[in-house]
Design a protein around this motif. Structure first.
Motif, PDB file in Angstrom:
ATOM      1  N   MET A  43       0.814  -1.195   0.000  1.00 35.28           N
ATOM      2  CA  MET A  43       0.000   0.000   0.000  1.00 35.28           C
ATOM      3  C   MET A  43       0.861   1.265   0.000  1.00 35.28           C
ATOM      4  O   MET A  43       0.441   2.294  -0.500  1.00 35.28           O
ATOM      5  N   SER A  44       2.068   1.156   0.544  1.00 39.24           N
ATOM      6  CA  SER A  44       2.926   2.337   0.609  1.00 39.24           C
ATOM      7  C   SER A  44       3.370   2.783  -0.787  1.00 39.24           C
ATOM      8  O   SER A  44       3.659   3.964  -0.987  1.00 39.24           O
ATOM      9  N   ASP A  45       3.442   1.847  -1.741  1.00 35.53           N
ATOM     10  CA  ASP A  45       3.790   2.225  -3.119  1.00 35.53           C
ATOM     11  C   ASP A  45       2.737   3.153  -3.708  1.00 35.53           C
ATOM     12  O   ASP A  45       3.069   4.107  -4.417  1.00 35.53           O
ATOM     13  N   TYR A  46       1.483   2.888  -3.425  1.00 34.71           N
ATOM     14  CA  TYR A  46       0.401   3.738  -3.922  1.00 34.71           C
ATOM     15  C   TYR A  46       0.446   5.134  -3.302  1.00 34.71           C
ATOM     16  O   TYR A  46       0.130   6.122  -3.956  1.00 34.71           O
ATOM     17  N   VAL A  47       0.842   5.196  -2.053  1.00 38.55           N
ATOM     18  CA  VAL A  47       0.951   6.487  -1.384  1.00 38.55           C
ATOM     19  C   VAL A  47       2.049   7.324  -2.043  1.00 38.55           C
ATOM     20  O   VAL A  47       1.878   8.523  -2.279  1.00 38.55           O
TER      21      VAL A  47
ATOM     22  N   THR B  64       2.151  12.454  -7.765  1.00 39.32           N
ATOM     23  CA  THR B  64       1.136  13.028  -8.647  1.00 39.32           C
ATOM     24  C   THR B  64       0.628  14.355  -8.097  1.00 39.32           C
ATOM     25  O   THR B  64       0.508  15.339  -8.832  1.00 39.32           O
TER      26      THR B  64
ATOM     27  N   VAL C 272       3.098   7.084  -5.169  1.00 37.99           N
ATOM     28  CA  VAL C 272       2.599   7.505  -6.484  1.00 37.99           C
ATOM     29  C   VAL C 272       1.607   8.660  -6.336  1.00 37.99           C
ATOM     30  O   VAL C 272       1.647   9.637  -7.090  1.00 37.99           O
ATOM     31  N   ALA C 273       0.727   8.574  -5.358  1.00 34.81           N
ATOM     32  CA  ALA C 273      -0.250   9.645  -5.130  1.00 34.81           C
ATOM     33  C   ALA C 273       0.441  10.941  -4.721  1.00 34.81           C
ATOM     34  O   ALA C 273       0.076  12.023  -5.205  1.00 34.81           O
TER      35      ALA C 273
END
Length: 118
Positions: free
Chosen positions: A1-5, A11, A7-8
């Motif tokens: 889940m930390s990878d998505y954070v 962005t 990326v967010a």
């Protein structure tokens, strides 16, 4: 889940950077619209006549051919650099088919006379 954070956050940082740059330009850039500045022009030439004119499609063909062969180069150069490693015969056959399709397309365009300038 930390990878998505991550990326967010990247962005959001990118969007904030663009918004900040646009806001700074809006505040700092001079603005003096005059009728001469807001008129339409093409390559620095004042518009004459109506906006609708028949154009030659031949230049579009040249542009499309350039794009096709530029994409070809984009695929061929990395493939040639990696060729030293073990790609196997399947890769050689695939690249042969790719180049073959491009050669057939070039022969078709040449046969139809689209490569002549006059």
């Amino acid at each position: 889940m930390s990878d998505y954070v991550v990326v967010a956050l990247v962005t959001l940082l990118g969007v904030a950077l663009v918004a900040t740059a646009m806001g700074a330009r809006r505040l700092l850039a001079p603005s003096d619209p005059t009728p001469a500045k807001v008129t339409t022009y093409e390559s620095g030439v004042d518009p004459v006549g109506s906006g609708w004119q028949q154009g030659s499609v031949r230049y579009l063909v040249y542009a499309l051919l350039y794009v096709v062969f530029a994409v070809d180069a984009v695929y061929l150069f990395p493939w040639a650099l990696v060729l030293r490693s073990d790609l196997g015969p399947a890769s050689l056959v695939e690249m042969g088919l790719f180049i073959g399709v491009l050669v057939v397309a070039l022969l078709h365009v040449w046969r139809r006379g689209l490569l002549r300038w006059w």
